[in-house]
Design an enzyme around this catalytic site. Structure first.
Site, PDB file in Angstrom:
ATOM      1  N   ASP A   1       0.846  -1.194   0.000  1.00 32.94           N
ATOM      2  CA  ASP A   1       0.000   0.000   0.000  1.00 32.94           C
ATOM      3  C   ASP A   1       0.879   1.241   0.000  1.00 32.94           C
ATOM      4  OD1 ASP A   1      -2.008   1.856   0.247  1.00 32.94           O
ATOM      5  OD2 ASP A   1      -2.452   1.417   2.348  1.00 32.94           O
ATOM      6  N   PHE A   2       1.325   1.626  -1.196  1.00 34.04           N
ATOM      7  CA  PHE A   2       2.120   2.842  -1.370  1.00 34.04           C
ATOM      8  C   PHE A   2       1.189   3.900  -1.963  1.00 34.04           C
ATOM      9  CE2 PHE A   2       6.414   0.429  -2.133  1.00 34.04           C
ATOM     10  CZ  PHE A   2       6.330  -0.094  -0.850  1.00 34.04           C
ATOM     11  N   GLU A   3       0.806   4.877  -1.153  1.00 36.29           N
ATOM     12  CA  GLU A   3      -0.163   5.884  -1.591  1.00 36.29           C
ATOM     13  C   GLU A   3       0.511   7.219  -1.876  1.00 36.29           C
ATOM     14  OE1 GLU A   3      -3.670   6.076   0.902  1.00 36.29           O
ATOM     15  OE2 GLU A   3      -3.436   3.975   1.506  1.00 36.29           O
ATOM     16  N   PHE A   4      -0.166   8.046  -2.684  1.00 38.69           N
ATOM     17  CA  PHE A   4       0.279   9.392  -3.040  1.00 38.69           C
ATOM     18  C   PHE A   4       1.650   9.385  -3.711  1.00 38.69           C
ATOM     19  CE2 PHE A   4      -2.698   9.986   0.487  1.00 38.69           C
ATOM     20  CZ  PHE A   4      -3.572  10.920  -0.061  1.00 38.69           C
TER      21      PHE A   4
END
Length: 424
Positions: free
Chosen positions: A213-216
């Site tokens: 979950d790597f966001e932005f």
């Protein structure tokens, strides 16, 4: 299975009589205090038992499951008050099945923080194929920031739920850094070390799944991220481990915005075993009052996703929370988060009618607090949950993923367990 919406003059006793089920069963299935007043507009799930068993001295959930050729997990799903490690008592009623047809099997995942109470964890695990403690982090050199998941993993294994290793952009300072992955991707040795450390930890911890979950992420890292997921999956699959990647809720490939541009649905979908659509947070802490997961918006995301990703790989995100906003809303004001059963309790406290938005297919209500301040609360109920579960069936998705399981929401789990076989 029925969903009943309370009207003026209804009582729990009267509703129970109407459907021929016990008052306490309806209360249990909906997380209600049997003595609390019902609210006009409140939605109740009504499950009618098909086969019931009266416990005899010495019987256990294991012996009863064997007698009826079902699983212990299925019995626990049908009987929320029963725990697998607690004894039954003579004359106790155990529900073997309900009068409903199953739609098929799904994967069911739930996120949790490590400090979840044992009671809440145990009540939810029978409904979960997977449980995902939040979260491992990592450093620029590819080493991991560890997470103590021992207690969750132990309870999950005992009940037959697989644990998931979640890796996100958490740093040692406890903050998330969306630029951290790019620094690792720029260094081949750091990328290799990160993959090796994730795999080593997953194998030693008996994790069957890895969730990334790597966001932005910055737009320029989109291709590198997809390549990283592919390389991680390649190594994970060699060890019998599947890789899930969490995706921002996009409705088109070129959708602008920092939340979306680093996630390429087609490439990430191809390179992962499963994808999780984070279909929530339209209504969010600092945004204007609205539904957290309005069904019209959720449908748009799913429609786009299945156009570029195999539907058998897709998990639909499900919110287990709502928000309470002060009115009039001013941009920058923070809404407070609350559980869905908490929302009903709050409406009961102020004796407020539950309203329902037929576009968002989501309930809400207004109230005025002791200081004369008006509030609006958007939350989830059996109706809004059912519309989302219907999308899983309509698009033949792999299953669902709930953020998060820290708060009780019996209607969500009872609907899930009644309509679907939860993969074990």
């Amino acid at each position: 299975m029925y969903i009943y919406v309370v009207t003026s003059g209804d009582t729990l006793y009267g509703i129970a009589q109407r459907y021929g089920v016990s008052l306490n069963l309806i209360a249990s299935q909906n997380g209600l205090n049997p003595n609390a007043p019902l609210l006009i507009g409140q939605a109740l799930i009504i499950l009618v038992p098909e086969i019931q068993h009266t416990v005899k001295s010495g019987e256990t959930v294991y012996s009863i499951a064997k007698k009826y050729q079902t699983s212990v997990r299925a019995l626990l799903r049908n009987n929320p008050a029963i725990r697998y490690d607690q004894p039954l008592y003579p004359e106790q009623t155990v529900i073997i099945s309900y009068k409903t047809d199953k739609r098929g099997a799904i994967l069911s995942n739930g996120y949790t923080y490590p400090f979840i109470s044992t009671e809440q964890l145990d009540s939810t695990l029978p409904f979960l194929s997977l449980v995902t403690p939040f979260t491992y982090g990592f450093r620029e050199d590819g080493t991991l920031i560890e997470l103590d998941t021992e207690q969750i993993a132990k309870r999950a294994a005992e009940i037959g739920t697989y644990s998931v290793l979640l890796i996100s952009t958490l740093e040692d300072n406890g903050l998330f850094n969306s630029f951290l992955p790019g620094k690792v991707f720029a260094d081949a040795s750091a990328t290799e070390a990160l993959i090796d450390n994730i795999i080593r930890t997953a194998v030693s911890g008996n994790y069957r799944y890895i969730d990334v979950d790597f966001e932005f992420l910055p737009k320029e890292e989109a291709d590198n991220y997809a390549a990283f997921i592919g390389a991680l999956r390649n190594e994970a699959n060699k060890n019998g481990i599947s890789v899930i990647v969490a995706l921002a809720p996009k409705t088109s490939n070129a959708q602008p915005g920092l939340l979306y541009e680093g996630h390429l649905y087609d490439k990430l979908g191809q390179n992962a075993d499963y994808v999780l659509l984070m279909t929530y947070e339209w209504g969010y802490t600092y945004g204007p009052p609205q539904a957290v997961a309005p069904i019209d918006k959720v449908r748009q995301v799913v429609s786009y996703a299945v156009s570029v990703i195999d539907h058998n790989k897709i998990l639909l995100g499900m919110p287990n929370y709502g928000y309470n906003w002060k009115l009039p809303f001013t941009m920058g004001d923070a809404a407070s988060s609350l559980g869905n059963t908490q929302a009903i309790e709050l409406a009961q406290k102020y004796n407020q009618q539950i309203l329902f938005d037929n576009t968002a297919m989501t309930p809400y209500f207004y109230y005025v607090d002791e200081n004369g301040v008006q509030h609006v609360v958007w939350f989830e109920d059996a109706r809004s949950v059912l519309t989302k579960l219907n999308l899983i069936s309509e698009y033949d998705l792999a299953g669902m993923s709930v953020w998060n399981i820290m708060r009780p929401f019996p209607a969500l789990w009872q609907l899930t367990g009644t309509l679907y076989e939860v993969d074990e």
